[in-house]
Design an enzyme around this catalytic site. Structure first.
Site, PDB file in Angstrom:
ATOM      1  CB  THR A   3       3.419  48.273   5.648  1.00  0.00           C
ATOM      2  OG1 THR A   3       3.893  48.968   6.814  1.00  0.00           O
ATOM      3  CG2 THR A   3       4.250  48.695   4.455  1.00  0.00           C
ATOM      4  CB  THR A  47       5.520  43.650   9.484  1.00  0.00           C
ATOM      5  OG1 THR A  47       6.053  44.986   9.411  1.00  0.00           O
ATOM      6  CG2 THR A  47       5.156  43.164   8.092  1.00  0.00           C
ATOM      7  CG  ASP A  48       5.043  48.029  13.505  1.00  0.00           C
ATOM      8  OD1 ASP A  48       6.125  47.810  12.936  1.00  0.00           O
ATOM      9  OD2 ASP A  48       4.533  49.167  13.589  1.00  0.00           O
TER      10      ASP A  48
END
Length: 332
Positions: free
Chosen positions: A16, A94-95
């Site tokens: 992201t 960030t996943d």
């Protein structure tokens, strides 16, 4: 006296933090380079930090693989072995930040810190957090206080250890927390402020010599074991994310015992905060019962981290005794 110039190597993997709008789909996709990300940070150049930039991957965090992380680990090792870099920063989606950080940490054998960061809001959103997170990560990587700390996660100005950090919210900029421990420090007024002792380091594991498939099975209410049996013969090891302190329905006990006789089966908690017990409950399917049947307790490690540790050990042909001992090293 003028402070010596610090050198930080930045590896960007996508995520992201590096996303912009795709005209074809209308959604955001990884497109920005590491140079683009650093150029968007006001004031960073004022700190006299020499940045070595590596545009390593451009992938969503969900698409990173063991091969990607193994290649990254090898690249970092080569960079740090040169001795002229004070720290590493990794930007990614960030996943999978908590998994990347733990994977890198169990293989990290250098004094220089590795800081993993990302963003919850993309650059096209109001109030993107990527520039602030990357700014704090670079300052942390250059700070001598963090030498010997291994791999850390820095977001929202908080510094978390790789063993404790969790992504605990799907959208909040304050998504990353360390349940039961809290952050070890913060970045404020352009410097690291430690709030807790740095983590105890264990001997690093060698990089994998071959592939190992480790399954993750989450126990749920009414589980009849059918899906558990489907793992038999399809993996080299298994992590069971059990209820509470390490409990499963009684109907799963025999299947787990059979599996544990053939492959390492690690008992973790699906809660992700607090330890798996070893000797409190004694009913069939309790933690004491399962350990007596051959399951290996994960202690405080959550199921995702336990899977990564088990995979790394099996990829080095570790035996059951070695695996059991290694999991005890990660007690808090």
């Amino acid at each position: 006296m003028v402070d010596a110039v610090k050198t930080v190597a930045v590896y960007s993997l996508g995520g992201t933090i590096a996303m912009t709008t795709d005209p074809a789909t209308g959604g955001v996709v990884p497109a920005l380079s590491a140079f683009d990300l650093l150029a968007a940070i006001p004031g960073l150049s004022e700190h006299g930090i020499d940045l070595h930039v590596h545009d390593f991957r451009r992938l969503p965090g969900a698409s990173l693989t063991f091969d990607d992380l193994t290649d990254l680990r090898a690249a970092i090792d080569k960079t740090l072995s040169g001795g002229d870099v004070d720290g590493i920063v990794i930007t990614q989606g960030t996943d999978t930040i908590e998994e990347t950080a733990f994977f890198l940490d169990i293989h990290h054998g250098h004094e220089q810190p590795v800081i993993v960061t990302g963003a919850m809001r993309s650059p096209i959103m109001a109030g993107p957090d990527g520039p602030a997170n990357l700014y704090a990560a670079v300052l942390a990587a250059a700070d001598p206080q963090l030498r010997g700390a291994g791999v850390l996660v820095v977001l929202n100005d908080e510094i978390h250890t790789a063993h404790h950090v969790r992504k605990s919210h799907t959208t909040s900029p304050a998504a990353f927390t360390s349940p039961g421990a809290g952050p070890v420090g913060r970045v404020a007024e352009n410097r690291v402020r430690l709030a807790a002792p740095l983590p105890r380091r264990s001997d690093p594991l060698a990089l994998p010599s071959h592939d190992a498939r480790v399954g993750l099975y989450t126990v749920s209410l009414g589980d009849d074991g059918t899906l558990l049996d489907a793992w038999d013969g399809r993996c080299d090891g298994l992590v069971v994310a059990a209820f509470g302190v390490g409990h499963v329905p009684q109907r799963l006990v025999e299947s787990l015992e059979r599996l544990a006789a053939r492959i390492p089966v690690v008992l973790a908690s699906r809660i992700g905060n607090g330890p798996v017990l070893t000797g409190t409950y004694g009913f069939p399917g309790s933690e004491k019962d399962l350990i007596n049947r051959g399951l290996i307790p994960a202690d405080h490690l959550g199921p995702y981290q336990a899977r990564l540790l088990l995979q790394a050990l099996l990829a080095q042909d570790a035996d059951r005794e070695t695996i059991t001992k290694k999991f005890t090293v990660f007690e808090r």
